[in-house]
Design a protein around this motif. Structure first.
Motif, PDB file in Angstrom:
ATOM      1  N   LEU A  94      12.795 -13.921  -6.619  1.00 37.35           N
ATOM      2  CA  LEU A  94      12.581 -12.693  -7.387  1.00 37.35           C
ATOM      3  C   LEU A  94      13.321 -11.495  -6.810  1.00 37.35           C
ATOM      4  CD1 LEU A  94       8.770 -12.914  -8.185  1.00 37.35           C
ATOM      5  CD2 LEU A  94      10.634 -12.981  -9.828  1.00 37.35           C
ATOM      6  N   TYR A  95      13.286 -11.371  -5.488  1.00 34.17           N
ATOM      7  CA  TYR A  95      13.791 -10.161  -4.849  1.00 34.17           C
ATOM      8  C   TYR A  95      14.924 -10.394  -3.858  1.00 34.17           C
ATOM      9  CZ  TYR A  95       9.379  -8.254  -6.582  1.00 34.17           C
ATOM     10  OH  TYR A  95       8.340  -7.875  -7.378  1.00 34.17           O
ATOM     11  N   GLY A  96      15.171 -11.657  -3.516  1.00 35.64           N
ATOM     12  CA  GLY A  96      16.126 -11.921  -2.466  1.00 35.64           C
ATOM     13  C   GLY A  96      15.568 -11.593  -1.090  1.00 35.64           C
ATOM     14  N   GLU A  97      14.234 -11.522  -0.979  1.00 39.27           N
ATOM     15  CA  GLU A  97      13.566 -11.236   0.286  1.00 39.27           C
ATOM     16  C   GLU A  97      12.625 -12.380   0.620  1.00 39.27           C
ATOM     17  OE1 GLU A  97      11.624  -7.435   0.278  1.00 39.27           O
ATOM     18  OE2 GLU A  97      13.117  -6.554  -1.062  1.00 39.27           O
ATOM     19  N   THR A  98      12.339 -12.539   1.914  1.00 37.53           N
ATOM     20  CA  THR A  98      11.444 -13.614   2.313  1.00 37.53           C
ATOM     21  C   THR A  98       9.980 -13.271   2.074  1.00 37.53           C
ATOM     22  OG1 THR A  98      11.423 -12.767   4.586  1.00 37.53           O
ATOM     23  CG2 THR A  98      13.035 -14.494   4.054  1.00 37.53           C
ATOM     24  N   GLU A  99       9.643 -11.977   2.082  1.00 34.34           N
ATOM     25  CA  GLU A  99       8.249 -11.586   1.905  1.00 34.34           C
ATOM     26  C   GLU A  99       8.151 -10.220   1.249  1.00 34.34           C
ATOM     27  OE1 GLU A  99       4.007 -12.262   2.453  1.00 34.34           O
ATOM     28  OE2 GLU A  99       5.810 -13.468   2.297  1.00 34.34           O
ATOM     29  N   ARG A 100       7.469 -10.192   0.097  1.00 34.84           N
ATOM     30  CA  ARG A 100       7.176  -8.931  -0.579  1.00 34.84           C
ATOM     31  C   ARG A 100       5.951  -9.120  -1.449  1.00 34.84           C
ATOM     32  NH1 ARG A 100      11.060  -5.275  -4.570  1.00 34.84           N
ATOM     33  NH2 ARG A 100       9.482  -3.708  -5.041  1.00 34.84           N
ATOM     34  N   TRP A 101       4.947  -8.287  -1.255  1.00 35.07           N
ATOM     35  CA  TRP A 101       3.746  -8.334  -2.066  1.00 35.07           C
ATOM     36  C   TRP A 101       3.896  -7.344  -3.207  1.00 35.07           C
ATOM     37  CZ3 TRP A 101      -1.416  -8.932   1.054  1.00 35.07           C
ATOM     38  CH2 TRP A 101      -1.248  -9.915   2.038  1.00 35.07           C
ATOM     39  N   ALA A 102       3.599  -7.774  -4.425  1.00 35.72           N
ATOM     40  CA  ALA A 102       3.732  -6.912  -5.593  1.00 35.72           C
ATOM     41  C   ALA A 102       2.788  -7.393  -6.680  1.00 35.72           C
ATOM     42  CB  ALA A 102       5.173  -6.910  -6.099  1.00 35.72           C
ATOM     43  N   CYS A 138       0.820  -1.210   0.000  1.00 35.82           N
ATOM     44  CA  CYS A 138       0.000   0.000   0.000  1.00 35.82           C
ATOM     45  C   CYS A 138       0.853   1.259   0.000  1.00 35.82           C
ATOM     46  CB  CYS A 138      -0.941  -0.001   1.199  1.00 35.82           C
ATOM     47  SG  CYS A 138      -2.248  -1.241   1.087  1.00 35.82           S
ATOM     48  N   ALA A 139       2.019   1.193   0.632  1.00 32.08           N
ATOM     49  CA  ALA A 139       2.924   2.339   0.593  1.00 32.08           C
ATOM     50  C   ALA A 139       3.417   2.588  -0.830  1.00 32.08           C
ATOM     51  CB  ALA A 139       4.101   2.100   1.539  1.00 32.08           C
ATOM     52  N   ASP A 140       3.609   1.502  -1.589  1.00 31.66           N
ATOM     53  CA  ASP A 140       4.053   1.614  -2.981  1.00 31.66           C
ATOM     54  C   ASP A 140       2.908   1.923  -3.939  1.00 31.66           C
ATOM     55  OD1 ASP A 140       6.664   1.058  -2.261  1.00 31.66           O
ATOM     56  OD2 ASP A 140       6.477  -1.099  -2.657  1.00 31.66           O
ATOM     57  N   GLN A 141       1.735   1.356  -3.646  1.00 29.32           N
ATOM     58  CA  GLN A 141       0.592   1.475  -4.555  1.00 29.32           C
ATOM     59  C   GLN A 141      -0.653   1.919  -3.785  1.00 29.32           C
ATOM     60  OE1 GLN A 141       0.520   0.355  -8.244  1.00 29.32           O
ATOM     61  NE2 GLN A 141       2.519   1.160  -7.659  1.00 29.32           N
ATOM     62  N   PRO A 142      -0.711   3.153  -3.302  1.00 32.53           N
ATOM     63  CA  PRO A 142      -1.829   3.582  -2.452  1.00 32.53           C
ATOM     64  C   PRO A 142      -3.193   3.510  -3.140  1.00 32.53           C
ATOM     65  CG  PRO A 142      -0.444   5.457  -3.100  1.00 32.53           C
ATOM     66  CD  PRO A 142       0.300   4.217  -3.481  1.00 32.53           C
ATOM     67  N   LYS A 143      -3.240   3.670  -4.459  1.00 27.88           N
ATOM     68  CA  LYS A 143      -4.526   3.615  -5.150  1.00 27.88           C
ATOM     69  C   LYS A 143      -5.161   2.224  -5.075  1.00 27.88           C
ATOM     70  CE  LYS A 143      -3.251   5.315  -9.153  1.00 27.88           C
ATOM     71  NZ  LYS A 143      -3.339   5.866 -10.540  1.00 27.88           N
ATOM     72  N   GLU A 144      -4.338   1.190  -4.914  1.00 28.92           N
ATOM     73  CA  GLU A 144      -4.860  -0.169  -4.816  1.00 28.92           C
ATOM     74  C   GLU A 144      -5.523  -0.427  -3.464  1.00 28.92           C
ATOM     75  OE1 GLU A 144      -4.849  -2.578  -7.076  1.00 28.92           O
ATOM     76  OE2 GLU A 144      -3.614  -1.651  -8.629  1.00 28.92           O
ATOM     77  N   CYS A 145      -5.312   0.467  -2.506  1.00 26.74           N
ATOM     78  CA  CYS A 145      -5.702   0.190  -1.126  1.00 26.74           C
ATOM     79  C   CYS A 145      -6.768   1.143  -0.599  1.00 26.74           C
ATOM     80  CB  CYS A 145      -4.468   0.261  -0.227  1.00 26.74           C
ATOM     81  SG  CYS A 145      -3.098  -0.787  -0.788  1.00 26.74           S
ATOM     82  N   ARG A 146      -7.309   1.993  -1.447  1.00 27.32           N
ATOM     83  CA  ARG A 146      -8.294   2.959  -0.993  1.00 27.32           C
ATOM     84  C   ARG A 146      -9.681   2.330  -0.879  1.00 27.32           C
ATOM     85  NH1 ARG A 146      -6.304   7.631  -5.219  1.00 27.32           N
ATOM     86  NH2 ARG A 146      -4.338   8.156  -4.161  1.00 27.32           N
ATOM     87  N   PRO A 147     -10.407   2.626   0.197  1.00 24.43           N
ATOM     88  CA  PRO A 147     -11.805   2.181   0.278  1.00 24.43           C
ATOM     89  C   PRO A 147     -12.624   2.844  -0.821  1.00 24.43           C
ATOM     90  CG  PRO A 147     -10.989   2.933   2.420  1.00 24.43           C
ATOM     91  CD  PRO A 147      -9.974   3.350   1.397  1.00 24.43           C
TER      92      PRO A 147
END
Length: 222
Positions: free
Chosen positions: A109-117, A63-72
């Protein structure tokens, strides 16, 4: 997988999304009607939710990256009327995303354990859920009917998994990248942990430990 957050990337992402929606919706018209009568005749049972829970860290970062996806949205609490045509569209978009996105871990993909994209052709279960949510929203489904849901894996599997709950007047259905089938929540073998509120996607609710169950159903494992 798209890298999110830059204007050029977002334009490309939006254009590809529109193409995907057009293809998926057009496929609905091309296919024969899905045999929906038996499906729609199943018991309309809604899962019981309990207290407010902490939102997953992956969702907060997304949501910090894509705020429009998270708006009510104003229609967030409305239950969609499930018609045979809507059910057919649900099958088409679900199959389209499952076929298109190859399951790939965040570590790979990212070298991280958790990332939503938002994925293009690779992603894990949360990413696949986010794409289904976006395509259905672009096709006219209300945001309040499309709820990201966290579940416990099958018997003997302690890992958590993400699915998309689609809330309608006929009950709540589960879209899962592990199966082409669309089942009502009570037909799966999952233990439901938490999901988004239908009124606000940024409010997450825990499932009640005691859930209603229809009598004499056979549990179909996805």
């Amino acid at each position: 997988m798209w890298k999110l957050g830059t204007p050029a990337t977002n334009v490309r992402q939006s254009a590809i999304t529109r193409v995907c929606v057009t293809i998926a919706v057009a496929a609905c018209a091309a296919l024969g009607a899905h045999p929906a009568n038996a499906f729609l005749a199943r018991p309309a049972i809604f899962a019981k939710l309990d207290v407010v829970a902490k939102a997953p860290n992956g969702w907060l970062r997304f949501c910090a990256d894509q705020p429009k996806e998270c708006r009510p949205t104003p229609d967030s609490s409305d239950d969609l009327q499930l018609t045979p045509e809507k059910l057919q569209q649900l099958y088409v978009i679900n199959a389209h995303v499952n076929d298109r996105v190859k399951y790939t871990t965040d570590k790979a993909l990212y070298g991280e354990t958790e990332r939503w994209a938002m994925p293009f052709d690779r992603g894990d279960c949360e990413d696949i859920v986010l794409l289904k949510r976006r395509l259905l929203s672009e096709a006219g489904w209300p945001a309040g009917a499309l709820l990201v849901t966290v579940v416990q894996g099958r018997a003997g599997d302690v890992d958590r998994h993400a699915v998309l709950t689609v809330r309608t007047d006929r009950g709540e259905m589960i879209l899962d990248n592990l199966t082409p089938e669309i089942l009502f929540w009570y037909e799966t073998s999952y233990r439901y942990l938490l999901r988004q509120s239908s009124r606000d996607p940024n409010v997450w609710l825990a499932f009640s430990m005691s859930q209603p169950r229809p009598e004499q159903i056979s549990s179909a494992r996805p």
